[in-house]
Design a protein around this motif. Structure first.
Motif, PDB file in Angstrom:
ATOM      1  N   ILE A 126       0.840  -1.206   0.000  1.00 22.81           N
ATOM      2  CA  ILE A 126       0.000   0.000   0.000  1.00 22.81           C
ATOM      3  C   ILE A 126       0.871   1.251   0.000  1.00 22.81           C
ATOM      4  CG2 ILE A 126      -1.694   1.281   1.334  1.00 22.81           C
ATOM      5  CD1 ILE A 126      -2.826  -1.437   2.211  1.00 22.81           C
ATOM      6  N   PHE A 127       1.952   1.215   0.798  1.00 20.39           N
ATOM      7  CA  PHE A 127       2.834   2.388   0.811  1.00 20.39           C
ATOM      8  C   PHE A 127       3.553   2.553  -0.520  1.00 20.39           C
ATOM      9  CE2 PHE A 127       2.235   2.721   5.340  1.00 20.39           C
ATOM     10  CZ  PHE A 127       2.235   4.096   5.472  1.00 20.39           C
ATOM     11  N   ASN A 128       3.877   1.429  -1.150  1.00 18.49           N
ATOM     12  CA  ASN A 128       4.457   1.510  -2.488  1.00 18.49           C
ATOM     13  C   ASN A 128       3.512   2.269  -3.414  1.00 18.49           C
ATOM     14  OD1 ASN A 128       6.192   1.049  -4.567  1.00 18.49           O
ATOM     15  ND2 ASN A 128       5.305  -0.947  -5.082  1.00 18.49           N
ATOM     16  N   ALA A 129       2.205   1.919  -3.356  1.00 19.49           N
ATOM     17  CA  ALA A 129       1.226   2.611  -4.194  1.00 19.49           C
ATOM     18  C   ALA A 129       1.147   4.088  -3.832  1.00 19.49           C
ATOM     19  CB  ALA A 129      -0.147   1.959  -4.029  1.00 19.49           C
ATOM     20  N   GLY A 134       9.464  11.833   1.063  1.00 27.21           N
ATOM     21  CA  GLY A 134      10.229  11.531   2.270  1.00 27.21           C
ATOM     22  C   GLY A 134       9.319  11.309   3.469  1.00 27.21           C
ATOM     23  N   GLY A 135       8.268  12.155   3.579  1.00 26.14           N
ATOM     24  CA  GLY A 135       7.316  12.000   4.677  1.00 26.14           C
ATOM     25  C   GLY A 135       6.638  10.642   4.620  1.00 26.14           C
ATOM     26  N   LEU A 136       6.254  10.226   3.395  1.00 25.39           N
ATOM     27  CA  LEU A 136       5.617   8.917   3.242  1.00 25.39           C
ATOM     28  C   LEU A 136       6.581   7.808   3.655  1.00 25.39           C
ATOM     29  CD1 LEU A 136       3.631   9.164  -0.091  1.00 25.39           C
ATOM     30  CD2 LEU A 136       2.736   8.677   2.163  1.00 25.39           C
ATOM     31  N   LEU A 147       6.698   7.627   7.385  1.00 19.32           N
ATOM     32  CA  LEU A 147       5.469   7.023   7.882  1.00 19.32           C
ATOM     33  C   LEU A 147       5.495   5.511   7.663  1.00 19.32           C
ATOM     34  CD1 LEU A 147       2.772   7.943   9.105  1.00 19.32           C
ATOM     35  CD2 LEU A 147       1.820   7.880   6.816  1.00 19.32           C
ATOM     36  N   GLU A 148       5.977   5.112   6.474  1.00 19.62           N
ATOM     37  CA  GLU A 148       6.051   3.690   6.158  1.00 19.62           C
ATOM     38  C   GLU A 148       6.948   2.968   7.155  1.00 19.62           C
ATOM     39  OE1 GLU A 148       7.986   2.789   2.520  1.00 19.62           O
ATOM     40  OE2 GLU A 148       7.186   0.755   2.480  1.00 19.62           O
ATOM     41  N   ARG A 149       8.088   3.605   7.457  1.00 15.08           N
ATOM     42  CA  ARG A 149       9.031   3.005   8.379  1.00 15.08           C
ATOM     43  C   ARG A 149       8.379   2.755   9.734  1.00 15.08           C
ATOM     44  NH1 ARG A 149      15.256   3.680   8.639  1.00 15.08           N
ATOM     45  NH2 ARG A 149      15.090   3.395   6.407  1.00 15.08           N
ATOM     46  N   SER A 150       7.538   3.708  10.194  1.00 16.68           N
ATOM     47  CA  SER A 150       6.959   3.517  11.526  1.00 16.68           C
ATOM     48  C   SER A 150       5.778   2.549  11.485  1.00 16.68           C
ATOM     49  CB  SER A 150       6.525   4.860  12.111  1.00 16.68           C
ATOM     50  OG  SER A 150       5.514   5.414  11.318  1.00 16.68           O
ATOM     51  N   VAL A 151       5.102   2.436  10.316  1.00 14.37           N
ATOM     52  CA  VAL A 151       3.966   1.507  10.250  1.00 14.37           C
ATOM     53  C   VAL A 151       4.442   0.081   9.999  1.00 14.37           C
ATOM     54  CG1 VAL A 151       1.924   0.889   8.910  1.00 14.37           C
ATOM     55  CG2 VAL A 151       2.299   3.249   9.555  1.00 14.37           C
ATOM     56  N   HIS A 183       8.959  -5.139   9.051  1.00  9.14           N
ATOM     57  CA  HIS A 183       9.363  -5.692   7.756  1.00  9.14           C
ATOM     58  C   HIS A 183      10.869  -5.970   7.733  1.00  9.14           C
ATOM     59  CE1 HIS A 183       9.752  -5.900   3.344  1.00  9.14           C
ATOM     60  NE2 HIS A 183       8.547  -6.417   3.445  1.00  9.14           N
ATOM     61  N   PRO A 184      11.280  -7.092   7.098  1.00 11.85           N
ATOM     62  CA  PRO A 184      12.698  -7.467   7.114  1.00 11.85           C
ATOM     63  C   PRO A 184      13.626  -6.360   6.600  1.00 11.85           C
ATOM     64  CG  PRO A 184      11.394  -9.148   6.007  1.00 11.85           C
ATOM     65  CD  PRO A 184      10.448  -8.113   6.484  1.00 11.85           C
ATOM     66  N   SER A 185      13.148  -5.513   5.669  1.00  8.33           N
ATOM     67  CA  SER A 185      14.064  -4.548   5.072  1.00  8.33           C
ATOM     68  C   SER A 185      14.475  -3.454   6.052  1.00  8.33           C
ATOM     69  CB  SER A 185      13.437  -3.938   3.825  1.00  8.33           C
ATOM     70  OG  SER A 185      12.241  -3.296   4.161  1.00  8.33           O
ATOM     71  N   TYR A 186      13.800  -3.357   7.215  1.00  3.31           N
ATOM     72  CA  TYR A 186      14.190  -2.324   8.178  1.00  3.31           C
ATOM     73  C   TYR A 186      14.939  -2.886   9.371  1.00  3.31           C
ATOM     74  CZ  TYR A 186      11.151   0.584   5.497  1.00  3.31           C
ATOM     75  OH  TYR A 186      10.596   1.261   4.465  1.00  3.31           O
ATOM     76  N   ARG A 187      15.113  -4.218   9.398  1.00  2.00           N
ATOM     77  CA  ARG A 187      15.766  -4.773  10.571  1.00  2.00           C
ATOM     78  C   ARG A 187      17.265  -4.684  10.452  1.00  2.00           C
ATOM     79  NH1 ARG A 187      11.618  -9.166  11.630  1.00  2.00           N
ATOM     80  NH2 ARG A 187      12.643 -10.245   9.974  1.00  2.00           N
TER      81      ARG A 187
END
Lengths: 295, 329
Positions: free
Chosen positions: B252-255, B312-314, B317-321, B325-329
């Motif tokens: 959804i964030f990608n969209a 950048g804001g999105l 937001l994505e990072r906190s939601v 997800h593995p890509s942020y660990r």
């Protein structure tokens, strides 16, 4: 093969039924949007048509707010098959103009994207310094500078296909660059190690491992890129003052409120996009077969 | 275990002084000198200025390579370093642009220097603010909200009925590839010259990416997890809310990110087909006609800034939601 047909069979019924519903809705919509103007016309003419007559009339206005599907189809048929393909009234001619700058821009963009991707994969500092700016460059509305590029290049006597192709290039290099960075990095560490045990040179690793591994990524990215370059070419035709091309047909249609012309040009552009993507898909499956994939 | 404390690699005061501090001082000094020489309009010095600029640029390239080779273990410092590397690259693009325009005397119409663009931005802030409000806040943002949200809602509803989902996915995929921007003249005829027609274009452009990505995301959760939900006897909506929607968030964030770019493009290009006398697309097309290229570049800079900040804001937001997800660990 059997999996493919069953998948197709699964999607075929839902897709056709949804398309049919959309077509019906289009007709209803055409009636709703054209009816007020038609009633006004009838009132002025002192006529009092029955409901069915009114519906028929709303579907056959010369400059409707919303043309009915069959009107668009007729106009499309007339301008594609009814006139000589090299005449200025033919949509084939205009599609050809748009197609040529789309393809030129697509080729330049794909080349540029490949060069950038190879550079980023082999020169580590580029990833930290260059890649963020490439990504940032796509968050700005590039199409906004399309008119400027056209006008500025025209002021130094560069006109015709090249300025439009440059806009397509700008739009299409990004998906290729990003996709190919992923693709060229997709070989697993095991495979890279295996190549090293064969004492393969860097060039050999590139041609025999990285390039074949990136092929699926390449085709996925150029599908996006070719659709983007078509959009770039169409928008690039807007500020040239409606000379030739699908974009100029849209602009001319909006100047003279020829709604049916706008819709016909829009459908022609959509058909062009589908043909281009189908061509890429065919090239993809051909390449997969050449590389020994099981059909 | 106790006696030998490993020295952190690469952290060495002398080395940092020679490789980082000295080049940084030299680069700054060279840039200031070149910019002064250009500002003083000493054309006879232009070849010297060009030479110094190129040397400074090469030093900066070397500096960047050194900087990115530096092994930094601290995560925050290393992130700061990455930011520096990117910033130096960007600053040098602007610097070389300024120098080349001055030294080769590139006509103003072809490419105004960054300093002139900056001056223009400062001089016409009220106009830029009015255009920004008309195009970005009214047309692009409202359209983006409505389009993304309705795409999301239709996807959730279609997902309830597999028949609809199977039909909408291929159609949505196909329509996403079409040049939808072409509906702009039609929307201008339907909804008039003001921002409503631009928002309508943005709604149509953003609807399909939101639909397709949400549909794909709702299928992203694993079969095992869904089976687990079934053993808990959870209803469709419970599974949706507690498992499948969270799993769909990256899609959804990608969209939303794709749509943020599309929304700006849609709003600006739609203004080429007819607008009131305010708006970024209007300003760009009229100022190009009057050959006021610095104003055009100023609008582009504002659009770029707005687009990047929103993106950048999105991302934040994505990072906190989607922190899981593995890509942020």
């Amino acid at each position: 093969m059997s999996a493919g047909t069953s998948k197709f069979g699964n999607a075929f019924l839902p897709v056709t039924s949804i398309l049919l519903v959309l077509l019906l809705l289009w007709y209803v919509f055409a009636y709703v949007m054209n009816a007020p103007f038609q009633r006004e016309l009838d009132q002025r003419a002192g006529e009092n048509p029955s409901f069915s007559e009114l519906v028929i009339k709303t579907w056959s206005q010369p400059k409707p707010t919303m043309p009915a599907p069959h009107q668009v189809a007729q106009r499309l048929w007339k301008t594609v098959f009814g006139v000589k393909p090299w005449s200025k009234r033919s949509l084939v001619y205009h599609s050809g103009v748009t197609l040529s700058s789309t393809l030129l821009g697509f080729l330049m963009g794909t080349g540029l994207g490949l060069i950038i991707a190879i550079g980023i994969v082999y020169i580590p500092v580029l990833e930290k310094s260059f890649l963020p700016w490439i990504i940032a460059s796509q968050t700005i509305p590039i199409l906004a500078i399309a008119p400027m590029i056209i006008v500025v290049l025209a002021s130094i006597n560069i006109t015709g296909i090249l300025p439009k192709a440059l806009i397509s290039t700008y739009l299409s290099f990004f998906p290729v660059a990003v996709g190919m960075v992923k693709g060229l990095r997709s070989p697993e560490a095991m495979h890279l190690d295996l190549m090293r045990t064969y004492s393969a040179s860097n060039a050999q690793i590139f041609w025999k491992l990285r390039i074949p591994a990136s092929v699926p990524f390449f085709f996925t990215s150029i599908k996006v890129a070719i659709a983007a370059s078509l959009v770039g070419a169409i928008v690039g035709e807007l500020p040239t003052g409606a000379v030739a091309g699908i974009g100029s047909r849209l602009l001319a249609g909006s100047y003279y409120s020829q709604t049916i012309d706008i819709w016909a040009a829009l459908i022609a552009g959509s058909i062009l996009a589908m043909l281009l993507i189908a061509a890429v898909s065919m090239a993809q499956s051909f390449t997969a077969r050449m590389m020994g994939a099981q059909p | 275990m106790s006696t030998v404390a490993a020295k952190p690699p690469g952290i060495d005061a002398g080395r940092i002084f020679i490789r980082i501090f000295l080049p940084a001082v030299f680069i700054c000094a060279a840039m200031v000198w070149v910019l002064n020489a250009i500002a003083a309009d000493r054309i006879e010095n232009s070849s010297v200025a060009l030479l110094v600029a190129i040397i400074a640029w090469l030093t900066a390239c070397w500096f960047n390579i050194e900087l990115s080779r530096l092994s930094i273990l601290n995560l925050k410092l290393s992130r700061l370093r990455d930011l520096c590397v990117a910033a130096i690259f960007g600053i040098f693009i602007l610097f070389l642009w300024e120098v080349f325009v001055a030294v080769f005397q590139i006509p103003f119409i072809l490419l105004p220097p960054p300093s002139a663009i900056f001056e223009r931005i400062m001089a016409s802030l009220p106009i830029l603010a009015a255009d920004f409000y008309q195009t970005v806040i009214k047309a692009a943002f409202i359209g983006w909200c409505i389009g993304s949200f309705s795409g999301f809602m239709v996807a959730v509803l279609a997902d309830r009925y597999g028949f609809l989902a199977r039909g909408l996915l291929p159609i949505g995929n196909m329509i996403s590839a079409l040049p939808i921007i072409g509906i702009a003249p039609i929307m201008v005829i339907w909804f008039g010259f003001d921002w409503h027609s631009k928002a309508a274009v943005v709604i149509v452009m953003t609807f399909f990416p939101a639909l397709v990505n949400t549909l794909a995301g709702l299928n992203a959760s694993g079969q095992m997890e869904r089976d687990l939900m079934r053993t808990y006897a959870s209803s469709h909506w419970q599974t949706l809310l507690k498992l499948r929607l969270p799993a769909a968030m990256p899609f959804i964030f990608n969209a939303l990110k794709i749509n943020s770019t599309l929304a700006l493009i849609g709003a600006i290009v739609a203004e080429f087909f007819g607008t009131p006398i305010v708006g970024m697309g209007f300003r760009i097309s009229t100022e190009v006609g009057r050959m006021n290229l610095d104003m055009v570049w100023a609008e582009i800079a504002v659009a770029a800034l707005a687009g990047s900040l929103f993106y950048g804001g999105l991302a934040l937001l994505e990072r906190s939601v989607t922190f899981w997800h593995p890509s942020y660990r």
